[in-house]
Design a protein around this motif. Structure first.
Motif: not given
Length: 597
Positions: A256-262
């Motif tokens: 559905l969704a994603y996010e890129v983190f450090a």
């Protein structure tokens, strides 16, 4: 569930067929159980003619308008084209990979991604529309290509995408693909919102039940951009920089969704950001969030309660100690399946009012027992080696203790069981080790094996439902396995932050296509093992058949572009998927063979 080929008979009387098989757990280990035998559907032998000009309609699932007429019918049947052919000089050229890219392009179009990007980006001065460039990038990732450079230099020319998209191989270069990444990255929010609508339209799924998990992927070389950092590597590559990816999937496993983190970001610090992002994009609703123990903190749980969200989360292993008596009590257990039991228990004093669900699994117990035994053996072996080395030659105490600490840290589960001290002589040197086993901790470790604790604020009283909800975490884990194994998410070769995020977006779109294929297969009774289906369809090739012909004493060559006829087993799979191939040959005129230098 997955497909299995069967063959019966011998000689000329050989019959092949498909069965749908699932793995089941038994007391004797995993076994395969036949769910259904897939017989031949009617109409497989009906000869349907579809031309290359109809590829766009075929990819979108529209039926061919050029079906062969039945015997006795009259009308617009295609006239035969007869030529005198020198059969000794017939040859095949320009063999291309067709089946896998055709399937990937069909998924791209049935998700209507070509329509969305065509509207969002439009057409400017570019020779190749950005929508087509995006489709090349995503289909290449669907087919497991590692890099844009490899796509431009080798892969695109090996496939039939040039014929399917109408874009010649000399127009596909790394610079155009990199610029395509830049264009695609700007449309992330619109793409994820569009996929939600398509999932709902195609499969009728809801999005009140969300599964969230985090993984990492590493970089090859020293690139990576601003978010690249060294942290806890799930890929066993602590020597490489990495980024962390937080992925939200539905209960069916649809991304559905994603996010890129450090890369050095801890999992527990990402929860509030992801929840806020989902609410800002798709509205604030009373959703149920499922997360593993790495996401759990009291701050995060309080945050979810303030948002009027529900959760089912795993707790840390140390929390089990508070409920030792409930674990050992044989009453009130509910059997989920032969090797799994669950029950509701009262929270300990001073804890929150959430419901607690105690679970224990026989299979998990055997696994943890084997893991602990292996760690004990390896750690004890190393400690004995250190003791024997010190007996031969005493050494300073401080370096020895640091060495012991390193080995204890390498085996954390066994570390809790052993008590190790360095024995010193009158000169303060270590001449041996004292190794003792803590009986109370050994006993508790054995009791806790296979047990885990769940926590939830959902007002439900059936512990079996809580366990089933928590098991949906396997959907996120399966999505990560698909991304890394089948779609080649790792390693990343890009150096710019924007390109890194665009690369991950392409992988996300390819994952959406892969999971859509699995849902498509499930609805058609073909199981959920897309890997096997893709491998079967990949056997289909396209090629040019060159015919030396003679007409009125003149000799010439007739070049026909054709798609190889799939064998009967693959044809049955295509029929069940309602996926039709172009079957009519295409006459190619004035062809000059290109040689790429």
């Amino acid at each position: 569930m997955y497909l299995r080929r069967h063959r019966s008979g011998s000689g000329e009387q050989v019959y092949e067929y498909w069965t749908l098989v699932k793995s089941v757990r038994t007391a004797c280990g995993p076994r395969q159980e036949i769910v259904a035998t897939l017989g031949k559907l009617p109409g497989l032998d009906q000869h349907v003619r579809a031309s290359w000009e109809e590829v766009a309609a075929l990819l979108e699932g529209k039926s061919s308008s050029n079906q062969q007429l039945s015997f006795g019918e009259s009308g617009g049947a295609e006239k035969p084209l007869w030529r005198e052919v020198n059969v000794r000089e017939v040859r095949v050229e320009r063999t291309r990979e067709f089946g896998e890219v055709y399937l990937g392009l069909a998924l791209w179009r049935r998700l209507h991604l070509h329509t969305l990007l065509g509207e969002l980006i439009g057409w400017g001065k570019e020779e190749v529309p950005w929508e087509l460039t995006a489709s090349v990038l995503t289909v290449a990732r669907f087919c497991g290509q590692l890099s844009e450079l490899g796509v431009a230099e080798r892969w695109y020319q090996r496939t039939a995408l040039e014929d399917l998209l109408g874009v010649s191989w000399d127009k596909i270069n790394e610079d155009r693909l990199y610029r395509g990444l830049d264009e695609l990255a700007e449309k992330k929010d619109q793409l994820t919102a569009h996929l939600l609508k398509r999932y709902e339209s195609l499969f009728g799924v809801g999005f009140e039940f969300l599964v969230y998990d985090v993984t990492s992927t590493f970089f090859e070389g020293q690139g990576g951009g601003l978010k690249a950092a060294r942290g806890h590597s799930r890929d066993k590559r602590p020597d490489c920089k990495q980024v962390c990816i937080g992925l939200v999937v539905s209960s069916e496993g649809l991304p559905l969704a994603y996010e890129v983190f450090a890369g050095n970001r801890s999992d527990v610090t990402t929860v509030q950001e992801i929840v806020t992002m989902m609410e800002s994009k798709y509205g604030k609703a009373k959703r149920i969030w499922v997360m593993d123990r790495g996401m759990v903190s009291q701050l995060n749980l309080d945050f979810l309660k303030q948002r009027q969200a529900y959760y089912v989360v795993g707790t840390r292993k140390s929390e089990l100690k508070k409920y030792q008596s409930a674990l050992l009590d044989s009453k009130s257990w509910h059997k989920v399946r032969p090797d799994v039991e669950v029950k509701l228990i009262e929270p300990a004093e001073g804890t929150t009012g959430d419901q607690l669900i105690l679970c224990r699994s026989a299979a998990r117990q055997q696994k943890e027992k084997g893991m602990l035994a292996r760690q004990e053996q390896r750690l004890l072996k190393k400690l004995i080696q250190i003791d024997q080395s010190l007996a031969r030659k005493p050494k300073k105490k401080e370096p020895v203790e640091r060495r012991i600490g390193r080995w204890l840290g390498r085996y954390p589960a066994a570390d809790k069981i052993f008590e190790v001290k360095a024995l010193t002589n009158d000169q303060g040197q270590a001449y041996g080790l004292s190794i003792a086993c803590k009986v109370d901790r050994t006993q508790w470790a054995q009791q806790a094996q296979g047990a885990y604790l769940l926590q939830s604020n959902w007002p439900e009283k059936d512990p079996i439902k809580f366990w089933a909800w928590y098991m949906q975490l396997q959907q996120a884990e399966a999505a990560f396995r698909t991304s890394k194994s089948d779609l080649k998410l790792r390693p990343i070769f890009h150096h710019k932050t924007e390109r890194v995020e665009a690369h991950i977006l392409v992988c996300f779109l390819a994952l959406a296509m892969w999971r859509t294929l699995e849902m498509w297969m499930k609805g058609k009774g073909l199981g959920t093992c897309a890997r096997q289906l893709v491998g079967e369809i990949a056997t289909i090739k396209s090629m040019d058949v060159v015919l030396p012909v003679r007409s009125d004493q003149e000799q010439a060559e007739l070049r026909l572009r054709v798609v190889s006829k799939p064998d009967r087993m693959v044809a049955e799979l295509l029929q069940r998927l309602d996926l039709q191939l172009p079957t009519r040959s295409k006459l190619i005129e004035n062809v000059v063979q290109k040689i790429r230098v």
